[in-house]
Design a protein around this motif. Structure first.
Motif, PDB file in Angstrom:
ATOM      1  N   VAL A  56       0.896  -1.097  -0.063  1.00  0.00           N
ATOM      2  CA  VAL A  56       0.063  -0.122   0.068  1.00  0.00           C
ATOM      3  C   VAL A  56       0.892   1.078   0.019  1.00  0.00           C
ATOM      4  O   VAL A  56       0.640   2.302  -0.607  1.00  0.00           O
ATOM      5  CB  VAL A  56      -0.941  -0.093   1.143  1.00  0.00           C
ATOM      6  CG1 VAL A  56      -1.667   1.256   1.579  1.00  0.00           C
ATOM      7  CG2 VAL A  56      -1.847  -1.119   1.154  1.00  0.00           C
ATOM      8  N   PHE A  57       1.969   1.337   0.625  1.00  0.00           N
ATOM      9  CA  PHE A  57       2.711   2.243   0.789  1.00  0.00           C
ATOM     10  C   PHE A  57       3.405   2.553  -0.616  1.00  0.00           C
ATOM     11  O   PHE A  57       3.445   3.784  -1.005  1.00  0.00           O
ATOM     12  CB  PHE A  57       3.886   2.151   1.765  1.00  0.00           C
ATOM     13  CG  PHE A  57       4.970   3.178   2.170  1.00  0.00           C
ATOM     14  CD1 PHE A  57       4.512   4.427   2.982  1.00  0.00           C
ATOM     15  CD2 PHE A  57       6.190   3.462   1.347  1.00  0.00           C
ATOM     16  CE1 PHE A  57       5.364   5.346   2.770  1.00  0.00           C
ATOM     17  CE2 PHE A  57       7.076   4.399   1.517  1.00  0.00           C
ATOM     18  CZ  PHE A  57       6.646   5.392   2.323  1.00  0.00           C
ATOM     19  N   ALA A  58       3.943   1.441  -1.227  1.00  0.00           N
ATOM     20  CA  ALA A  58       4.516   1.664  -2.610  1.00  0.00           C
ATOM     21  C   ALA A  58       3.280   2.151  -3.572  1.00  0.00           C
ATOM     22  O   ALA A  58       3.751   3.127  -4.361  1.00  0.00           O
ATOM     23  CB  ALA A  58       5.142   0.407  -3.107  1.00  0.00           C
ATOM     24  N   ALA A  59       1.973   1.639  -3.492  1.00  0.00           N
ATOM     25  CA  ALA A  59       1.179   2.064  -4.326  1.00  0.00           C
ATOM     26  C   ALA A  59       0.799   3.553  -4.211  1.00  0.00           C
ATOM     27  O   ALA A  59       0.739   4.631  -5.090  1.00  0.00           O
ATOM     28  CB  ALA A  59      -0.059   1.425  -4.211  1.00  0.00           C
ATOM     29  N   LEU A  60       0.842   4.118  -2.809  1.00  0.00           N
ATOM     30  CA  LEU A  60       0.390   5.692  -2.495  1.00  0.00           C
ATOM     31  C   LEU A  60       1.748   6.340  -2.944  1.00  0.00           C
ATOM     32  O   LEU A  60       1.522   7.592  -3.469  1.00  0.00           O
ATOM     33  CB  LEU A  60       0.498   5.765  -0.941  1.00  0.00           C
ATOM     34  CG  LEU A  60      -0.670   5.358  -0.194  1.00  0.00           C
ATOM     35  CD1 LEU A  60      -0.582   5.248   1.235  1.00  0.00           C
ATOM     36  CD2 LEU A  60      -1.965   6.218  -0.793  1.00  0.00           C
ATOM     37  N   VAL A  61       3.036   5.951  -3.024  1.00  0.00           N
ATOM     38  CA  VAL A  61       4.119   6.666  -3.698  1.00  0.00           C
ATOM     39  C   VAL A  61       4.023   7.000  -4.951  1.00  0.00           C
ATOM     40  O   VAL A  61       4.175   7.962  -5.416  1.00  0.00           O
ATOM     41  CB  VAL A  61       5.344   6.223  -3.038  1.00  0.00           C
ATOM     42  CG1 VAL A  61       6.658   6.784  -3.784  1.00  0.00           C
ATOM     43  CG2 VAL A  61       5.626   6.212  -1.546  1.00  0.00           C
ATOM     44  N   ALA A  62       3.741   5.870  -5.659  1.00  0.00           N
ATOM     45  CA  ALA A  62       3.584   5.728  -7.179  1.00  0.00           C
ATOM     46  C   ALA A  62       2.438   6.676  -7.446  1.00  0.00           C
ATOM     47  O   ALA A  62       2.549   7.228  -8.634  1.00  0.00           O
ATOM     48  CB  ALA A  62       3.064   4.455  -7.738  1.00  0.00           C
ATOM     49  N   ALA A  63       1.134   6.712  -6.530  1.00  0.00           N
ATOM     50  CA  ALA A  63      -0.125   7.392  -7.039  1.00  0.00           C
ATOM     51  C   ALA A  63       0.293   8.855  -6.874  1.00  0.00           C
ATOM     52  O   ALA A  63      -0.161   9.889  -7.545  1.00  0.00           O
ATOM     53  CB  ALA A  63      -1.100   6.919  -6.672  1.00  0.00           C
ATOM     54  N   TYR A  64       0.744   9.276  -5.524  1.00  0.00           N
ATOM     55  CA  TYR A  64       0.752  10.671  -5.165  1.00  0.00           C
ATOM     56  C   TYR A  64       2.163  11.390  -5.066  1.00  0.00           C
ATOM     57  O   TYR A  64       2.097  12.466  -4.970  1.00  0.00           O
ATOM     58  CB  TYR A  64       0.023  10.769  -3.743  1.00  0.00           C
ATOM     59  CG  TYR A  64      -1.405  10.312  -3.733  1.00  0.00           C
ATOM     60  CD1 TYR A  64      -2.387  11.123  -4.248  1.00  0.00           C
ATOM     61  CD2 TYR A  64      -1.694   9.055  -3.405  1.00  0.00           C
ATOM     62  CE1 TYR A  64      -3.686  10.765  -4.539  1.00  0.00           C
ATOM     63  CE2 TYR A  64      -3.279   8.729  -3.356  1.00  0.00           C
ATOM     64  CZ  TYR A  64      -4.072   9.310  -3.833  1.00  0.00           C
ATOM     65  OH  TYR A  64      -5.544   9.133  -3.968  1.00  0.00           O
ATOM     66  N   GLY A  65       3.119  10.434  -5.037  1.00  0.00           N
ATOM     67  CA  GLY A  65       4.492  10.985  -4.774  1.00  0.00           C
ATOM     68  C   GLY A  65       4.837  10.716  -3.429  1.00  0.00           C
ATOM     69  O   GLY A  65       4.300  10.914  -2.481  1.00  0.00           O
ATOM     70  N   ILE A  66       6.281  10.845  -3.355  1.00  0.00           N
ATOM     71  CA  ILE A  66       6.876  10.697  -1.880  1.00  0.00           C
ATOM     72  C   ILE A  66       6.749  11.754  -1.049  1.00  0.00           C
ATOM     73  O   ILE A  66       6.500  12.040   0.115  1.00  0.00           O
ATOM     74  CB  ILE A  66       8.367  10.399  -1.938  1.00  0.00           C
ATOM     75  CG1 ILE A  66       8.832   9.990  -0.677  1.00  0.00           C
ATOM     76  CG2 ILE A  66       9.162  11.349  -2.415  1.00  0.00           C
ATOM     77  CD1 ILE A  66       8.261   8.312  -0.014  1.00  0.00           C
ATOM     78  N   TYR A  67       6.754  13.033  -1.686  1.00  0.00           N
ATOM     79  CA  TYR A  67       6.231  14.548  -0.894  1.00  0.00           C
ATOM     80  C   TYR A  67       5.189  14.374  -0.161  1.00  0.00           C
ATOM     81  O   TYR A  67       4.854  14.720   0.830  1.00  0.00           O
ATOM     82  CB  TYR A  67       6.683  15.452  -1.765  1.00  0.00           C
ATOM     83  CG  TYR A  67       6.156  16.898  -1.126  1.00  0.00           C
ATOM     84  CD1 TYR A  67       7.107  17.545  -0.326  1.00  0.00           C
ATOM     85  CD2 TYR A  67       5.229  17.612  -1.433  1.00  0.00           C
ATOM     86  CE1 TYR A  67       6.835  18.569   0.366  1.00  0.00           C
ATOM     87  CE2 TYR A  67       4.932  18.657  -0.678  1.00  0.00           C
ATOM     88  CZ  TYR A  67       5.759  19.235   0.181  1.00  0.00           C
ATOM     89  OH  TYR A  67       5.521  20.439   0.820  1.00  0.00           O
ATOM     90  N   ALA A  68       3.799  13.975  -0.905  1.00  0.00           N
ATOM     91  CA  ALA A  68       2.701  14.161  -0.387  1.00  0.00           C
ATOM     92  C   ALA A  68       2.602  12.859   0.685  1.00  0.00           C
ATOM     93  O   ALA A  68       1.927  13.159   1.537  1.00  0.00           O
ATOM     94  CB  ALA A  68       1.797  13.792  -1.633  1.00  0.00           C
ATOM     95  N   VAL A  69       3.021  11.650   0.296  1.00  0.00           N
ATOM     96  CA  VAL A  69       3.028  10.650   1.489  1.00  0.00           C
ATOM     97  C   VAL A  69       3.818  11.014   2.934  1.00  0.00           C
ATOM     98  O   VAL A  69       3.273  10.974   3.803  1.00  0.00           O
ATOM     99  CB  VAL A  69       3.639   9.311   0.912  1.00  0.00           C
ATOM    100  CG1 VAL A  69       3.757   8.233   1.877  1.00  0.00           C
ATOM    101  CG2 VAL A  69       2.738   8.846  -0.237  1.00  0.00           C
TER     102      VAL A  69
END
Length: 123
Positions: A56-69
Motif C-alpha cells: 500500500v505504501f508503494a502504491a501511495l508513493v506511485a500514485a501521489y509521490g513521496i512528498y505527499a506521502v
C-alpha cells in the motif's frame, strides 16, 4: 508485373497500418491500468498519520509521490522479530531477544546456537 507490385504495396500497407492502431491501444491500456490503480486507493487524506503495509505504501508513493506521502505522515509498517524462530539447548529452550520472567539465559547455548539472541530456558 503490375499484379506483383500491387500485391507488394497491399501487403506493405497491411504491415504498416497496425502500428498506429497498436500504439493507440497500448496507450489506452496504460491509461486504464493507471485509473484502476488509482481507484483501488482511497484518497490520500484518509491515510493521514497511519502506518500501512509495504504494498500500500508503494502504491501511495506511485500514485501521489513521496512528498505527499511524507506530508501526510504516512509510514510503512516495520516487521519486528522478537525471536529467530528456532529452539536451542536440545529442544529445551527458545532463542529470543530477551527472556521472560519465568526463564533464565542458558549462556552455554546462546552464542553457538542463537547468534545475537539469548537461549531462554524455563526454570
Amino acid at each position: 508485373m503490375e499484379r506483383k507490385s500491387f500485391l507488394s504495396f497491399f501487403f506493405i500497407v497491411l504491415l504498416v497500418s497496425p502500428a498506429s492502431i497498436l500504439a493507440k491501444t497500448i496507450k489506452e491500456e496504460g491509461e486504464t491500468r493507471n485509473k484502476r490503480q488509482a481507484q483501488i486507493l482511497l484518497p490520500i487524506a484518509s491515510y493521514a498519520g497511519l502506518t500501512v503495509t509495504a504494498p500500500v505504501f508503494a502504491a501511495l508513493v506511485a500514485a501521489y509521490g513521496i512528498y505527499a506521502v511524507t506530508r501526510y505522515a504516512i509510514r510503512k509498517r516495520r516487521i519486528v522479530m522478537y525471536s529467530d524462530s528456532h529452539s536451542c539447548a536440545n529442544n529445551r529452550g527458545w532463542c529470543r531477544e530477551s527472556c521472560f520472567s519465568h526463564e533464565y539465559t542458558d549462556w552455554a547455548n546462546t552464542f553457538g546456537v542463537c547468534g545475537s539472541y539469548f537461549c531462554c530456558r524455563p526454570y
